[in-house]
Design a protein around this motif. Structure first.
Motif, PDB file in Angstrom:
ATOM      1  N   GLU A 152      -0.102   5.161   1.077  1.00 49.41           N
ATOM      2  CA  GLU A 152      -0.288   6.124   2.179  1.00 49.41           C
ATOM      3  C   GLU A 152      -0.403   5.440   3.537  1.00 49.41           C
ATOM      4  OE1 GLU A 152      -3.652   8.675   1.362  1.00 49.41           O
ATOM      5  OE2 GLU A 152      -3.009   8.662  -0.713  1.00 49.41           O
ATOM      6  N   GLY A 153       0.409   5.879   4.468  1.00 50.27           N
ATOM      7  CA  GLY A 153       0.393   5.306   5.814  1.00 50.27           C
ATOM      8  C   GLY A 153       1.245   4.054   5.923  1.00 50.27           C
ATOM      9  N   THR A 154       1.777   3.595   4.779  1.00 54.48           N
ATOM     10  CA  THR A 154       2.581   2.370   4.773  1.00 54.48           C
ATOM     11  C   THR A 154       4.030   2.669   4.374  1.00 54.48           C
ATOM     12  OG1 THR A 154       0.650   1.032   4.256  1.00 54.48           O
ATOM     13  CG2 THR A 154       2.804   0.048   3.752  1.00 54.48           C
ATOM     14  N   SER A 188       0.006  -3.052   4.678  1.00 57.55           N
ATOM     15  CA  SER A 188      -0.839  -1.856   4.682  1.00 57.55           C
ATOM     16  C   SER A 188      -1.015  -1.337   6.100  1.00 57.55           C
ATOM     17  CB  SER A 188      -2.217  -2.196   4.097  1.00 57.55           C
ATOM     18  OG  SER A 188      -3.113  -1.124   4.279  1.00 57.55           O
ATOM     19  N   ASP A 189      -1.366  -0.053   6.209  1.00 58.41           N
ATOM     20  CA  ASP A 189      -1.673   0.531   7.523  1.00 58.41           C
ATOM     21  C   ASP A 189      -3.126   0.255   7.920  1.00 58.41           C
ATOM     22  OD1 ASP A 189      -2.348   2.267   5.260  1.00 58.41           O
ATOM     23  OD2 ASP A 189      -3.121   3.644   6.772  1.00 58.41           O
ATOM     24  N   ASP A 244       0.882  -1.170   0.000  1.00 59.10           N
ATOM     25  CA  ASP A 244       0.000   0.000   0.000  1.00 59.10           C
ATOM     26  C   ASP A 244       0.928   1.232   0.000  1.00 59.10           C
ATOM     27  OD1 ASP A 244      -2.338   1.711   0.691  1.00 59.10           O
ATOM     28  OD2 ASP A 244      -1.332   1.836   2.629  1.00 59.10           O
TER      29      ASP A 244
END
Ligand SMILES: [Mg+2]
Length: 239
Positions: free
Chosen positions: A10-12, A193-194, A8
């Motif tokens: 964003e955030g990952t 992923s986040d 992923d």
């Protein structure tokens, strides 16, 4: 044995705030420079890309520079998914990346992970941002001392919701497994992923799934922490 990694974005591998605090403000900062050059009222006439994209906002918003600037600013503030806005944002971000004013702030451990892992495994991306936006982001990664790294050649292929479906649904992960030839061997594929809903869906599709914890991400519940493997940094993966 992991043979494939799906990431992923964003955030990952980059801060979850990059779109809201990086890309959106950049677009609003540059917008007046692009809109000032146009002739109002705008009519689609092939004089420039921005002119023709501008005309797509509709005659009620393109009477004057102020009308259009105010309208677009409101759309951005309210996060309205409007096709002409998406096109104009893509246009201005592409110019921004190409001029190196915009760079994708990937975490150092994520950059190192991509550079090391590509030697022995295939790396794919699955993000809700468009494939086009994903490719731009990987082409202009911020390296040490502000230089730009092109990580695009390290990525085998890119998936988004138009190619593979929504990220919270197991069927999307099964569709990716089929398209990369791993439907019979999903346990050789790791998804990171986040977002725990995405991790749950990938687990249901029998992928090995790991939650990535980064500053600013939505905090995990105690239950989630017990259910899923979590890491704070790609160095912890040891693959
Ligand atoms: Mg994410």
């Amino acid at each position: 044995m992991i043979e494939v990694v799906i990431l992923d974005i964003e955030g990952t591998i980059c801060p979850i705030s990059f779109v809201k605090e990086g890309l959106f403000p950049y677009f609003l900062e540059k917008l007046p420079t692009y809109l000032e050059k146009l002739e109002y009222p705008i009519t689609k006439n092939g004089t420039s890309d921005v002119n023709d994209i501008g005309s797509e906002f509709g005659s009620e918003h393109t009477e004057s520079y102020e009308d259009l600037l105010n309208y677009i600013t409101e759309l951005v503030k309210n996060d309205v998914k409007q096709p002409a806005l998406k096109t104009l944002q893509g246009y201005i971000w592409t110019k921004g990346y190409a001029s190196h004013e915009l760079k994708a702030p990937l975490y150092d451990d994520a950059i190192k992970f991509v550079e090391n892992t590509k030697k022995s495994k295939k790396i794919y991306i699955y993000s809700s941002g468009s494939v086009k936006a994903q490719k731009l982001l990987f082409t202009y990664v911020e390296g040490k001392d502000g230089q730009v790294l092109d990580l695009k050649p390290s990525i085998t292929d890119y998936f988004d919701i138009t190619t593979s479906g929504y990220k919270n649904e197991a069927a999307s992960y099964r569709s990716i497994l089929a398209s990369i030839g791993y439907e019979k061997n999903p346990e050789a594929v790791m998804f990171l992923s986040d977002n725990v809903h995405e991790i749950k869906a990938a687990s249901e599709a029998s992928m090995q799934s790991v939650v990535v914890v980064r500053p600013g991400n939505v905090p995990l519940s105690t239950d989630d922490k017990e259910t899923y493997k979590t890491i704070n940094n790609f160095d912890e993966l040891g693959i």
